[in-house]
Write an enzyme that holds these catalytic residues in place. Structure first.
Site, PDB file in Angstrom:
ATOM      1  N   GLU A  85       0.826  -1.120  -0.029  1.00 21.74           N
ATOM      2  CA  GLU A  85       0.157   0.008  -0.058  1.00 21.74           C
ATOM      3  C   GLU A  85       0.909   1.256   0.062  1.00 21.74           C
ATOM      4  O   GLU A  85       1.728   1.480   0.964  1.00 21.74           O
ATOM      5  CB  GLU A  85      -0.795   0.054   1.324  1.00 21.74           C
ATOM      6  CG  GLU A  85      -2.030   1.105   1.224  1.00 21.74           C
ATOM      7  CD  GLU A  85      -2.895   1.201   2.242  1.00 21.74           C
ATOM      8  OE1 GLU A  85      -3.209   0.109   3.068  1.00 21.74           O
ATOM      9  OE2 GLU A  85      -3.260   2.049   2.977  1.00 21.74           O
ATOM     10  N   LYS A 279      -6.891  -0.906  11.587  1.00 15.22           N
ATOM     11  CA  LYS A 279      -6.537  -1.443  10.180  1.00 15.22           C
ATOM     12  C   LYS A 279      -5.209  -0.574  10.137  1.00 15.22           C
ATOM     13  O   LYS A 279      -4.138  -0.883   9.678  1.00 15.22           O
ATOM     14  CB  LYS A 279      -7.532  -1.472   9.151  1.00 15.22           C
ATOM     15  CG  LYS A 279      -6.944  -1.852   7.869  1.00 15.22           C
ATOM     16  CD  LYS A 279      -6.233  -0.924   7.121  1.00 15.22           C
ATOM     17  CE  LYS A 279      -5.692  -1.519   5.698  1.00 15.22           C
ATOM     18  NZ  LYS A 279      -4.933  -0.540   4.859  1.00 15.22           N
ATOM     19  N   ASP A 295       4.501 -14.657  11.663  1.00 12.48           N
ATOM     20  CA  ASP A 295       3.141 -14.983  10.979  1.00 12.48           C
ATOM     21  C   ASP A 295       2.151 -14.008  11.229  1.00 12.48           C
ATOM     22  O   ASP A 295       1.357 -13.821  12.254  1.00 12.48           O
ATOM     23  CB  ASP A 295       2.533 -16.299  11.969  1.00 12.48           C
ATOM     24  CG  ASP A 295       1.435 -16.973  11.302  1.00 12.48           C
ATOM     25  OD1 ASP A 295       0.422 -16.015  10.737  1.00 12.48           O
ATOM     26  OD2 ASP A 295       0.883 -18.206  11.701  1.00 12.48           O
ATOM     27  N   HIS A 392      -2.197  10.492   0.280  1.00  7.37           N
ATOM     28  CA  HIS A 392      -2.562   9.111  -0.319  1.00  7.37           C
ATOM     29  C   HIS A 392      -2.516   9.054  -1.784  1.00  7.37           C
ATOM     30  O   HIS A 392      -1.792   8.386  -2.342  1.00  7.37           O
ATOM     31  CB  HIS A 392      -3.920   8.452   0.277  1.00  7.37           C
ATOM     32  CG  HIS A 392      -3.982   7.187   0.045  1.00  7.37           C
ATOM     33  ND1 HIS A 392      -3.312   6.185   0.942  1.00  7.37           N
ATOM     34  CD2 HIS A 392      -4.535   6.400  -1.008  1.00  7.37           C
ATOM     35  CE1 HIS A 392      -3.728   5.081   0.471  1.00  7.37           C
ATOM     36  NE2 HIS A 392      -4.384   5.127  -0.628  1.00  7.37           N
TER      37      HIS A 392
END
Ligand code: MEV
Length: 437
Positions: A85, A279, A295, A392
């Site tokens: 991202e 998130k 992991d 962004h």
């Protein structure tokens, strides 16, 4: 087109590629060339990758970026971040720089307990079961010494074994709940091996236990570690006087600090917002977890369960203003390792660990929590000031240009043009349509 095949795993890699490309792609040769272009020419290295999983056809690359200027407990770090991202690496770098001029981040490991459980059904009296477990616990732990010995010599091992009565939740359901210290290993294989070994010892012990046998014995259903580790916690924090926060996008320091506190307050009470807020934290967390060969599914599952521990999904971070001091903090459950697993097998994992100064597991926990906090700070700073899209979309510009197949010259000129113009897919399309060299 054939979609099923017997014995696929027995085929050679070339045969697998042939079958897959012939049966699933309109242009098999192109599909094959693409796979080949992602194979590593270094035969040894490719073999290493091939052996990580089954039916490997090629590699799937993700970018690795770095974010320098992190100060954690007074020590400087450059963080390796593996993420697809745009903006995340830039945000980490910006937050690191901002806080390095305000004392840096502090981080502390609060606890390091890992958990594994043997889940079983039993229909007899709880008192008999309880007596059975107490009588045999020492013997079961002794029976597993061949597995725990090495871990014990490193300072870890099994810390406790407790019988838990879960019959209120599910008839006849009990557990042996074990806690572990796995020192610098994530410990999944160690924990699962211990559990399976102990489960066998339990079954053997039952055969000599009339009280348990009369009740129909013990039916072990499964043994597995838990990825919920609410006692394997790390805390990260940044703090400075409100005044030292400075102006942000025309916003005075106090207004900015208050907006940041409000943003966290919203994430505390509103799950729709909390999930996105968290998130953003995981953007930083997962990027390092992946770079260091840990992991990320385990970490994600454990973190979100922790965010729901009150019965209400909420923000993982806190922001406060107290006596003119602005503080942001984050507590995360993180079961990670710096030995075992991929850490010595994947060359880029080794590289990332060396970049971090070959930390032990506790130091890595601190680094990861700081990366999460840095992302959270950066995301909220954008959200409460200019909005997320400005930065962004600027970072996303190259992706959009690549989607439109822009030439190197067009890209260069677009990067210049969009320094002072708002980026959107439509604006980039128009720019390219009107482009004259
Ligand atoms: C995007 O990947 C992450 C954010 O949505 C996080 C947030 O909203 O806090 C920007």
């Amino acid at each position: 087109m054939k979609h099923s095949i017997e014995g696929f795993s027995k085929l050679t890699k070339a045969e697998k590629v042939d079958w897959i490309t012939k049966n699933h792609f309109t242009h098999p040769e192109e599909a094959k060339t693409l796979l080949a272009s992602y194979w590593n020419k270094n035969v040894e290295l490719q073999k290493r990758h091939d052996e990580f999983i089954e039916n490997t056809l090629t590699n799937f690359y993700l970018p690795l970026g770095v974010a320098p200027n992190f100060i954690i407990n007074g020590k400087g770090y450059t963080l390796p971040l593996v993420i697809e991202e745009s903006s995340v690496v830039a945000a980490a770098g910006n937050a690191a720089k901002f806080w390095s001029q305000r004392g840096g981040f502090t981080a502390k490991v609060l606890s390091t307990e890992k958990v594994g459980q043997i889940h079983f059904f039993y229909k007899g009296s709880v008192a008999s079961l309880s007596a059975f477990v107490s009588t045999h616990t020492a013997q079961w732990l002794e029976s597993v010494r061949e597995i725990t010995g090495k871990m014990e010599s490193r300072g870890g091992g099994i810390q406790s074994l407790t019988l838990v009565d879960k019959t209120v939740d599910l008839p006849h359901y009990f557990q042996l709940h074990l806690t572990f210290s796995t020192v610098d290993a994530m410990g999944a294989n160690f924990i699962n091996s211990c559990l399976e070994h102990i489960a066998k010892s339990v079954e053997r012990s039952v055969t000599n236990e009339p009280a348990i046998l009369q009740a129909g014995g013990i039916e072990i259903v499964l043994c597995i570690l838990s990825n919920y580790v609410p006692d394997c916690l790390v805390h990260a924090q940044v703090s400075c006087s409100v005044e030292d926060l400075g102006k942000h996008d025309q916003m005075e320091a106090i207004a900015f600090a208050e907006k940041m506190v409000q943003a966290v307050a919203i994430a505390k009470v509103e799950p729709y917002r909390a999930v996105t807020h968290n998130k953003g934290i995981m953007n930083g967390v997962d990027a390092i977890v992946i770079a260091t060969g840990n992991d990320f599914r385990a970490i994600e599952a454990g973190v979100h369960a922790f965010a729901s521990r009150s019965g209400h999904y909420t923000s993982l971070s806190e922001a406060t203003i107290n006596n003119g001091q602005f503080t942001m903090e984050l507590t995360l459950p993180l079961a990670v390792g710096t030995v075992g697993g991929l850490t010595s097998l994947h060359p880029m994992v080794k590289w990332s660990l060396e970049l971090l100064g070959n930390p032990n597991a506790e130091e890595l926990m601190k680094i990861i929590a700081v990366a999460g906090l840095a992302q959270n700070f950066a995301a909220l700073r954008s959200l409460v000031t200019s909005g997320i899209q400005k930065g962004h979309m600027k970072m996303h510009l190259l992706n959009i240009l690549n989607q439109f197949g822009a030439s190197e010259q067009q890209k260069e000129s677009a990067l210049y043009y969009f320094k002072t113009n708002t980026v959107s897919v439509q604006a980039v399309r128009l720019f390219l349509e009107n482009y004259t060299a």
